[in-house]
Scaffold this motif. Structure first.
Motif, mmCIF file in Angstrom:
data_model
loop_
_atom_site.group_PDB
_atom_site.id
_atom_site.type_symbol
_atom_site.label_atom_id
_atom_site.label_comp_id
_atom_site.label_asym_id
_atom_site.label_seq_id
_atom_site.Cartn_x
_atom_site.Cartn_y
_atom_site.Cartn_z
ATOM 1 N N GLY A 164 -22.387 -16.440 -12.693
ATOM 2 C CA GLY A 164 -21.810 -15.191 -13.192
ATOM 3 C C GLY A 164 -21.470 -15.281 -14.664
ATOM 4 O O GLY A 164 -21.667 -14.330 -15.433
ATOM 5 N N MET A 165 -20.952 -16.434 -15.060
ATOM 6 C CA MET A 165 -20.564 -16.618 -16.456
ATOM 7 C C MET A 165 -21.805 -16.535 -17.350
ATOM 8 O O MET A 165 -21.786 -15.900 -18.417
ATOM 9 C CB MET A 165 -19.887 -17.977 -16.584
ATOM 10 C CG MET A 165 -19.017 -18.169 -17.787
ATOM 11 S SD MET A 165 -17.576 -17.086 -17.883
ATOM 12 C CE MET A 165 -16.339 -17.956 -16.927
ATOM 13 N N ILE A 166 -22.885 -17.147 -16.909
ATOM 14 C CA ILE A 166 -24.124 -17.131 -17.698
ATOM 15 C C ILE A 166 -24.676 -15.701 -17.774
ATOM 16 O O ILE A 166 -25.094 -15.241 -18.845
ATOM 17 C CB ILE A 166 -25.159 -18.096 -17.071
ATOM 18 C CG1 ILE A 166 -24.752 -19.539 -17.377
ATOM 19 C CG2 ILE A 166 -26.564 -17.800 -17.575
ATOM 20 C CD1 ILE A 166 -25.621 -20.575 -16.711
ATOM 21 N N MET A 167 -24.667 -15.012 -16.660
ATOM 22 C CA MET A 167 -25.212 -13.649 -16.670
ATOM 23 C C MET A 167 -24.382 -12.737 -17.567
ATOM 24 O O MET A 167 -24.914 -11.889 -18.281
ATOM 25 C CB MET A 167 -25.280 -13.077 -15.243
ATOM 26 C CG MET A 167 -26.210 -13.823 -14.303
ATOM 27 S SD MET A 167 -27.874 -14.106 -14.954
ATOM 28 C CE MET A 167 -28.581 -12.466 -14.836
ATOM 29 N N GLN A 168 -23.069 -12.930 -17.552
ATOM 30 C CA GLN A 168 -22.226 -12.099 -18.415
ATOM 31 C C GLN A 168 -22.413 -12.484 -19.878
ATOM 32 O O GLN A 168 -22.461 -11.633 -20.758
ATOM 33 C CB GLN A 168 -20.756 -12.195 -18.000
ATOM 34 C CG GLN A 168 -19.803 -11.359 -18.837
ATOM 35 C CD GLN A 168 -20.233 -9.897 -18.966
ATOM 36 O OE1 GLN A 168 -20.900 -9.349 -18.083
ATOM 37 N NE2 GLN A 168 -19.883 -9.268 -20.082
ATOM 38 N N ALA A 169 -22.542 -13.786 -20.135
ATOM 39 C CA ALA A 169 -22.743 -14.223 -21.523
ATOM 40 C C ALA A 169 -24.066 -13.678 -22.055
ATOM 41 O O ALA A 169 -24.163 -13.251 -23.215
ATOM 42 C CB ALA A 169 -22.714 -15.746 -21.599
ATOM 43 N N ALA A 170 -25.087 -13.677 -21.204
ATOM 44 C CA ALA A 170 -26.384 -13.151 -21.638
ATOM 45 C C ALA A 170 -26.271 -11.661 -21.954
ATOM 46 O O ALA A 170 -26.833 -11.166 -22.941
ATOM 47 C CB ALA A 170 -27.439 -13.396 -20.556
ATOM 48 N N ASP A 171 -25.536 -10.946 -21.139
ATOM 49 C CA ASP A 171 -25.330 -9.509 -21.373
ATOM 50 C C ASP A 171 -24.552 -9.292 -22.672
ATOM 51 O O ASP A 171 -24.895 -8.429 -23.483
ATOM 52 C CB ASP A 171 -24.554 -8.919 -20.194
ATOM 53 C CG ASP A 171 -24.276 -7.429 -20.376
ATOM 54 O OD1 ASP A 171 -25.092 -6.625 -19.943
ATOM 55 O OD2 ASP A 171 -23.234 -7.088 -20.987
ATOM 56 N N LEU A 172 -23.528 -10.106 -22.850
ATOM 57 C CA LEU A 172 -22.704 -10.008 -24.057
ATOM 58 C C LEU A 172 -23.567 -10.188 -25.304
ATOM 59 O O LEU A 172 -23.469 -9.424 -26.266
ATOM 60 C CB LEU A 172 -21.611 -11.082 -23.964
ATOM 61 C CG LEU A 172 -20.872 -11.543 -25.206
ATOM 62 C CD1 LEU A 172 -19.960 -10.428 -25.703
ATOM 63 C CD2 LEU A 172 -20.033 -12.770 -24.891
ATOM 64 N N LEU A 173 -24.435 -11.191 -25.285
ATOM 65 C CA LEU A 173 -25.258 -11.461 -26.464
ATOM 66 C C LEU A 173 -26.347 -10.399 -26.636
ATOM 67 O O LEU A 173 -26.767 -10.128 -27.757
ATOM 68 C CB LEU A 173 -25.879 -12.853 -26.376
ATOM 69 C CG LEU A 173 -24.872 -14.002 -26.460
ATOM 70 C CD1 LEU A 173 -25.572 -15.340 -26.329
ATOM 71 C CD2 LEU A 173 -24.083 -13.939 -27.770
ATOM 72 N N ALA A 174 -26.757 -9.794 -25.537
ATOM 73 C CA ALA A 174 -27.738 -8.712 -25.666
ATOM 74 C C ALA A 174 -27.102 -7.512 -26.359
ATOM 75 O O ALA A 174 -27.756 -6.805 -27.128
ATOM 76 C CB ALA A 174 -28.257 -8.326 -24.283
ATOM 77 N N GLU A 175 -25.838 -7.283 -26.088
ATOM 78 C CA GLU A 175 -25.161 -6.139 -26.709
ATOM 79 C C GLU A 175 -24.656 -6.469 -28.105
ATOM 80 O O GLU A 175 -24.525 -5.587 -28.945
ATOM 81 C CB GLU A 175 -23.991 -5.676 -25.815
ATOM 82 C CG GLU A 175 -24.482 -4.980 -24.545
ATOM 83 C CD GLU A 175 -23.370 -4.247 -23.796
ATOM 84 O OE1 GLU A 175 -22.274 -4.082 -24.362
ATOM 85 O OE2 GLU A 175 -23.632 -3.848 -22.646
ATOM 86 N N ASN A 176 -24.308 -7.717 -28.328
ATOM 87 C CA ASN A 176 -23.764 -8.119 -29.614
ATOM 88 C C ASN A 176 -24.309 -9.494 -29.970
ATOM 89 O O ASN A 176 -23.765 -10.512 -29.546
ATOM 90 C CB ASN A 176 -22.227 -8.146 -29.535
ATOM 91 C CG ASN A 176 -21.593 -8.551 -30.852
ATOM 92 O OD1 ASN A 176 -22.286 -8.834 -31.835
ATOM 93 N ND2 ASN A 176 -20.266 -8.599 -30.872
ATOM 94 N N PRO A 177 -25.382 -9.541 -30.737
ATOM 95 C CA PRO A 177 -26.071 -10.811 -30.972
ATOM 96 C C PRO A 177 -25.257 -11.818 -31.795
ATOM 97 O O PRO A 177 -25.562 -12.998 -31.764
ATOM 98 C CB PRO A 177 -27.327 -10.405 -31.749
ATOM 99 C CG PRO A 177 -27.439 -8.929 -31.585
ATOM 100 C CD PRO A 177 -26.069 -8.403 -31.360
#
Lengths: 295, 166, 805, 156
Positions: free
Chosen positions: B105-118
């Protein structure tokens, strides 16, 4: 844990949804589901039917509806479909610029995952007194568009929240949109107090103020979250702020009345006395932020 | 039973499911995607985070029927052609996991976070992960891993199976 | 916020494996979702269990109607405590701290009375988890409520005569055991009453009462158990820290031969002591599987976990510290009440005893008395939670040292310096009777003070006080030590603990050159596979990649005492090192034989046996192949170079450290935010700095969370109010900061590795550092204490009351 | 959780007392409540608590533990206790309500009045009480408020 079994309907129009609700005995409306699903999983509710609004495209979107219509104020109005997810509202430049207070509050809702699924209409209809957006809807003097068997009606936010988890939306009705009047030149401040980041607010205060000639507060609107069974307006503060030059001392003095007429809960996050005090501090900070950053 | 069709980690699947079935249960019990785990019942911990049509969601807080027609990416679909996603690489490099239960879950959220804010600040990373609980790492190394991944090429473009980030 | 690289220290330059910051072997499966959690396991035909739990804290069961549940779709059986009474066994208490300890019998499924809200009263077995939960709602249980013992102090005082509520009326008391250590009686120090009397007449007496609130371990993976009774053996998979102890106690309490039970702890998602338990759920699943002859599975929900998995801490501490007016401590008296909850858990009674030896911490107190009572109440049972007994002790003494400094008007660091053991005094035997083998408190403190910028922060604090800034700065200090590496079997025996403390390891040299290692220390996130590989690779001189560490399966690693108390490295790691030395010793005659040299001419280095003075040699891996073939080897030895070793140290290990915390307290709202956290820990030799830093970070946050956020709260009827993660506040990344965590090393002398253990250090040290900082910020407001967790409301009220006083 | 509600009824104490004594009539004021049987001072029934996200059905029994009316009408007191459990086994509810009646100040029209004080000790237990910031407790408090509001209206 899994919810109890229920029937499931996924209407594609408001009319179809209303027909389903009219026929059902014990139905729950599913919007974004971010508050409903935990309740169903905990089996605090066991509806016969769940009506999922997720496929009704007309309920989603942000629309400029101009200066006409029922909304007063002359600055125009923006209508947000009830099923618009928070993250779309957050991403909208129009909302950030025209409804800054809403933008601030939405940014604080839940966490990113919840904001991806959760909807403004869903949360307002849920009417949790600790929800972020109810007090903001009050402060912005929003209007709620409710569809029912006999058509649509428009209810001011002030009449919408009736009691704990109780709104003007009847069992056979749906909240379909929220209309926000735009107030050019008003400033906005949102202060949410939590113990941990993703918690419901212990208390939150949303403020928008208008400065006459950029110096003196001519009008202020303050909404309080979690200071009673419904979101509330801090009318006494609003009155006391009129004509005040927004120095910390003057605003602080006016905000001493922030808890007047409230009945905050006592729980593990704070007793009622503490909440009453917190409301005065957060109100001062919200008003100063609003006055310091006029649009 | 309700018929659903969706794409999970790039593969089309269809099933008849009980409406009450949670997306996470569908993934785990019907599809064998046990990489996604259940940590709580109140959408508090984020362990079950997956991407639904390109956005992170808590799959314990979505019904499987709500995902009908959607594209779902789980931690099992994040690596492409055997190469770990930059966030996965960074978690390994910076020791951002211990027991590993919150990790998917942490990885999936981190990936989403970086997709929205690189290029997030530390503060933005911490805020972006507020919906994911970890009991082992104290988050220190998770934050460093995400900071590192933010500078890695390939992070910001969501993987193909993700359906693209908005 | 600061982000500081973890101190690379001298070990980084080491050319061997020990001291290298190896990336973990465990990671790949965890990062890609190929993990084997217990809940992922389902043998064909698995039946699912749901537990019917008591809503009452204390009640007699007057009737259970299971008819509707039995008739519910896909239900296979509904079993009550009466149905299982003969086969379910009991949950054992392995540490009766006194010979006359009072302990109620603990049946996994309650038979006629429930003693806490959440206790299991019936088990529903169905073909799906959903069907089991649906049917569990239909089990209709009638209860007759009984008075519940809830408040710890009230429970301790209750007697049949005064009408106070008794958690178990048949026992006639709530007091389970009283355990006393007195330095005058033990001959380790003076009489504390003399010290107190002297302080009362011309010294300083600090009297305080501190509450260690009840916490919930809240490991991320909810507990889960699968039992497969098909075949000759019964296999039990469980999300447990203690597969070996579980197997032993299952056998001992159910009558199934130990040889017929296999316990597997697959990937386990955290424990922190919370999975150091034999649970009603495991025992019930075991009984149901045997009865039905089918595999069964139970995975708890988070709310069940918070309600029924054991809790931790929960003590009242009454403390009296005596000192001279120059700040020298002359004695400490501790009177303690510990809440056991409804039953005496596996080692629950012993938790305060683990603290008994630590109240004197790093200080040279000349007199000490510890008097504790363990008390039964109608709440969830308590047992080990990260640190178990030692955080409570450290909190008390570190808070007291700050109070003493405040009383003297002196810097709290100075007062500590005045009283601590200096580096040249080791080994030092303390007033509690322990012998600390090594340490250097001065150096660790000096390094921490410098990294923290102590003087600058004190200057900023003074400025803010001067300016009456609504946001005040506080600085908290915690100089801790702990006894860990829970081991010496003789010591544990002298404390009446039911087991030993040794650990076992085995090294199997496979013919392909791979090295298969088994350890009895079963990991749940600590990185054993990596750190143990490093130890073995170093000792055997084989590539790190060639070492495979196996654990957590009583069939694969049959001997072991599992993972808790920061013992894996100091005991389990040492066992491995010893086993590796035995492999080398066994391989040496093979090398001599194959190299046609005399054994005394053979040298071993970097994995290779060579004949002294020649370049000729054989690697230990080549010898493993030769031993497999066994075509040609010396007479009189066995054809194997495999080895096993069991290690039982002679003493505990004593990591220590200095933790400094700065907080900002918003005096208007009571909000506390972390500003800076620096720690320098001495955990002896570091095998893997990356893993050590990770353990410290995670430990810090659990300790900080006790100080600021977490508390299990019951209402006055015994209902747990913090029954979800929305109510029991585990912090997220957004609530925390980055830490400056460094380490130093004075090697331990009790194992050849020099390791001291690190699992609990951060948790033990950080709680008092944070609370000291909060109180330090508020001293000008007349505040001397804030009860944990220091919630904004409590802080604000403390300011109001302090200012009014 | 103890909650106190006070109101004044335009009738004398004895009349007010009799009104409270009629369980079935009183129950009408509790949204979702029904009395299924009455046997002397004991009764059985159920209540469906339905508010916002919460919907729970409790079934149980109750009784008047005490009923006393001063002969001269100067005071009345009844103690009513009830307990029940959720139909789905997820929670329990127990309540003890003390109704205290005293003559109130005479009305403007000269008629009698009774001051009513209802003190309820409400205990919600089990799973439903453990979750979500005491949601169920809040809901119960609200429902109880609605009940006494209704009683006040009904009797006045």
């Amino acid at each position: 844990m899994i919810p109890t079994a229920f029937d499931y309907a996924r209407p594609t129009s408001v009319d179809e949804a209303l027909r389903l609700l009219a026929q059902a005995d014990d139905a729950k409306v599913l919007a974004g589901g971010q508050s409903l699903l935990p309740v169903l999983r905990m089996r605090l509710n066991a509806p016969d039917l769940v009506v999922d609004l997720g496929r009704i495209d007309s309920l989603r979107g942000i629309r400029d509806i101009g200066g006409g219509g029922a909304v007063a104020g002359g600055g125009g109005a923006i209508e947000i479909g009830a099923m618009t997810p928070y993250h779309e509202i957050l991403a909208s430049d129009e909302i950030r610029q025209e409804l800054t207070l809403l933008h601030h509050a939405v940014a604080e809702v839940g966490d990113p995952q919840i904001r991806h699924r959760g909807t403004l209409g869903g949360s307002l209809a849920h009417a949790d007194p600790a929800g972020d957006c109810g007090a903001v809807a009050l402060a912005l003097e929003a209007e709620m568009v409710i569809a029912g068997p006999s058509g649509e009606r428009v209810v001011p936010a002030a009449d919408f929240f009736q009691d704990l988890f109780t709104t003007a939306v009847g069992d056979d009705e749906l909240l379909v949109a929220i209309r926000f009047p735009v107030h050019p030149g008003w400033g906005a401040g949102y202060q949410k107090f939590v113990r941990t980041a993703q918690q419901w607010p212990v208390v939150a205060v949303g403020a928008c103020v208008h400065l006459a000639d950029g110096k003196t507060i001519s009008e202020a609107r303050i909404g309080l979250t979690n200071m009673g069974p419904t979101p509330l307006r801090a009318r006494a503060v609003e009155e006391a702020l009129a004509g005040v030059t927004p120095t910390p001392e003057a605003v602080g003095a006016a905000c001493a009345a922030a808890a007047d007429g409230t009945s905050p809960p006592s729980d593990l996050n704070g007793d009622a006395d503490y909440r009453r005090h917190l409301a005065t501090v957060l109100a001062r900070r919200a008003v100063l932020a609003a006055a310091g950053h006029p649009q | 039973m309700t018929r659903i069709e969706l794409t999970v980690d790039g593969a089309k699947v269809s099933d008849d499911v009980e409406p009450r079935l949670l997306l996470v249960q569908y993934l785990r019990e019907r599809l064998g995607k046990t990489g996604t785990v259940i940590g709580c019942d109140t959408a508090s911990c984020g362990a079950c985070t997956v991407h639904l049509d390109g956005h992170s969601v808590k799959s314990c807080n979505v019904l499987a029927v709500q995902a009908d027609g959607a594209e779902v990416t789980t931690v099992e679909g994040l690596a492409t052609d055997g190469a770990l996603h930059p966030v996965q690489e960074a978690f390994h490099e910076y020791h951002a996991l211990q027991c590993g239960f919150c990790t998917p879950g942490m990885i999936m959220q981190a990936a989403d976070l970086l997709a929205e804010n690189p290029a997030p600040t530390e503060e933005q990373i911490r805020q972006g992960l507020e919906g994911n609980l970890c009991r082992c790492t104290g988050y220190h190394n998770i934050v460093r891993a995400v900071q590192h991944a933010a500078g890695t090429p390939g992070t910001t473009a969501a993987p193909a199976a993700d359906g693209g980030a908005a | 916020m600061t982000t500081t690289e973890e101190a690379p220290t001298a070990e980084a330059a080491h050319d061997g494996e020990i001291g290298r910051d190896r990336r973990r072997k465990e990671d790949h499966r965890l990062l890609t979702g190929r993990t084997r959690w217990t809940d992922n396991i389902a043998p064909p035909g698995t039946l699912h269990l749901a537990m019917v739990r008591s809503p009452y804290a204390h009640a007699r069961i007057t009737g259970i109607d299971t008819r509707d549940a039995q008739a519910s779709p896909n239900v296979v059986a509904v079993l009550t405590g009466a149905d299982l009474a003969d086969t379910q066994g009991v949950l054992a208490n392995a540490w009766p701290i006194t010979t006359d300890q009072v302990a109620p019998e603990h049946k996994p499924v309650a038979v006629d009375r429930v003693a806490f809200a959440g206790e299991i009263v019936a088990v529903v077995v169905a073909r799906s988890a959903a069907a089991a939960v649906d049917a569990a709602e239909l089990v209709d249980v009638d209860y007759e409520e009984l008075p519940a013992a809830l408040d710890l102090k009230d429970a301790a005082a209750a007697t049949p005569e005064n009408g106070g509520a008794l958690a178990h009326p048949d026992l006639g008391t709530n007091n389970s055991a009283r355990w006393i250590f007195d330095s005058a009686e033990a001959g380790t120090g003076g009489d504390v009453e003399d010290a107190i009397a002297a302080a009362r007449s011309g010294g300083i007496l600090i009297e305080r009462e501190y509450r260690q609130q009840r916490l919930i371990p809240a490991f991320m993976e909810p507990r889960s158990v699968v039992v497969d009774p098909t075949g000759e053996q019964i296999t039990l998979w469980s999300a447990t820290q203690i597969p070996h102890i579980t197997r032993f106690l299952l056998a001992a309490t159910t009558g199934v031969p130990e040889s017929k039970i296999r316990v597997i702890a697959p990937d386990v998602g955290g424990g922190f002591g919370g999975k150091l338990q034999t649970t009603p759920e495991e025992w019930a699943a075991f009984a149901v599987a045997r009865r039905l002859g089918k595999p069964v599975k139970y995975t708890e929900t988070r709310s069940e976990s918070l309600l029924a998995a054991h809790h931790g801490r929960d003590q009242w501490q009454k403390l009296t510290l005596a000192a001279t007016t120059d700040g020298t401590v002359t004695g400490l008296k501790v009177e303690l009440l510990a809440d056991l909850g409804a039953y005496v858990a596996l080692v629950g009674g012993g938790v305060p005893v683990l603290g008994a030896f630590m109240f004197n911490a790093i200080y040279k107190f000349p007199a000490y008395r510890f008097d504790c009572r363990t008390v039964l109440t109608n709440k969830t049972w308590t047992d080990a939670y990260r640190g178990a007994g030692r955080p409570e002790a450290t909190f008390a003494v570190e808070r007291l040292m700050d109070e003493l400094a405040a009383e003297l008007g002196r810097d709290p660091l100075e007062v500590r310096r005045q009283n601590w053991i200096t580096h040249d005094e080791f080994p030092f035997t303390t007033v509690a009777g322990l012998t600390y083998d090594s340490g250097d408190y001065e150096s660790a403190t000096a390094q921490a003070v410098e990294a923290f910028g102590y003087e600058d922060l004190r200057a900023e604090q003074a400025r803010r006080r001067e300016e009456r800034d609504p946001v005040q700065l506080g600085i908290g200090i915690s100089t801790f030590t702990e006894m860990c590496g829970l081991a010496p079997s003789r010591v544990l025996g002298s404390l009446n603990y039911g087991a030993g403390g040794w650990e076992h390891a085995e090294i199997r040299m496979l013919p392909t050159g791979k090295v298969e290692v088994t350890t009895g220390a079963s990991a749940h996130g600590q990185g054993h596979e990596t750190a143990f590989s490093q130890i073995v690779a170093d000792r055997l001189g084989v590539p790190y990649e060639d070492v495979e560490v196996l654990h957590g399966d009583t069939q694969v690693a049959p001997r072991g005492l599992d993972t808790y108390g920061s013992r894996s490295l100091t005991v389990g790691g040492e066992a491995l090192a010893l086993a590796a030395d035995k492999v080398v010793a066994k391989a040496k005659p093979w090398a001599a034989h194959l190299l046609e040299a005399a054994p005394e001419d053979i040298e071993f280095a970097h994995g290779k046996f060579t004949v002294a003075g020649t370049g000729e040699g054989k690697t230990v891996q080549e010898i493993a192949l030769a031993a497999f073939a066994a075509h040609d080897y010396p007479e009189g030895i066995e054809p194997s170079i495999d080895a096993e070793a069991t290690f039982d140290p002679v003493n505990f290990s004593f990591p220590h450290g200095t933790h400094l915390c700065a907080v900002e307290v918003d005096t208007e709202t009571g909000a506390v935010s972390l500003r800076k956290y620096v720690c320098v820990d001495d955990v002896g030799t570091v095998i893997n700095p990356l893993i050590v830093a990770g353990q410290v970070h995670g430990g810090l946050v659990q300790g900080i969370a006790q100080a600021l956020w977490e508390e299990a709260v019951y209402d006055d009827a015994g209902t747990l109010l913090t029954g979800t993660l929305a109510d029991y506040l585990v912090p997220s990344a957004a609530d925390l900061i980055s830490f400056d965590a460094a380490h130093r090393s004075t090697p331990a002398t009790t194992n050849s590795l020099g390791a001291k253990g690190v699992g609990e250090a951060g948790t033990i040290a950080s709680t008092p550092a944070v609370v000291n900082a909060v109180v330090d910020a508020l001293r000008p407001y007349g505040v001397h204490d804030v009860r944990m967790p220091c919630t904004p409301a409590r802080v604000w009220h403390a300011i109001q009351e302090g200012s009014a006083a | 959780m103890e909650l106190t509600h006070r109101f004044t009824v335009p009738a004398d104490v004895a009349t007010t007392f009799a009104a409270f004594d009629d369980v079935e009539s009183v129950a009408e004021c509790f949204p979702g409540a029904e009395v299924t049987s009455v046997d002397g001072d004991a009764f059985t029934g159920g209540v469906k608590i339905k508010l916002g996200p919460i919907s729970l059905t409790f079934r149980g029994e109750g009784e008047f533990r005490e009923k006393s009316l001063a002969k001269d009408g100067s005071s009345g007191r009844m103690v009513l206790s009830a307990r029940g459990k959720d139909r789905r086994g997820n929670g329990t509810a127990g309540a003890e309500a003390v109704v205290a009646l005293r003559p109130g100040a005479a009305r403007a029209d000269g008629g009698p009045a009774t001051d009513v004080e209802v003190t309820t000790d409400l205990q919600i237990g089990g799973k439903v009480a453990s979750i979500g910031r005491g949601l169920v407790q809040e809901v119960s408090t609200t429902m109880l408020g609605r009940f006494t509001d209704c009683l006040e209206k009904k009797l006045t």
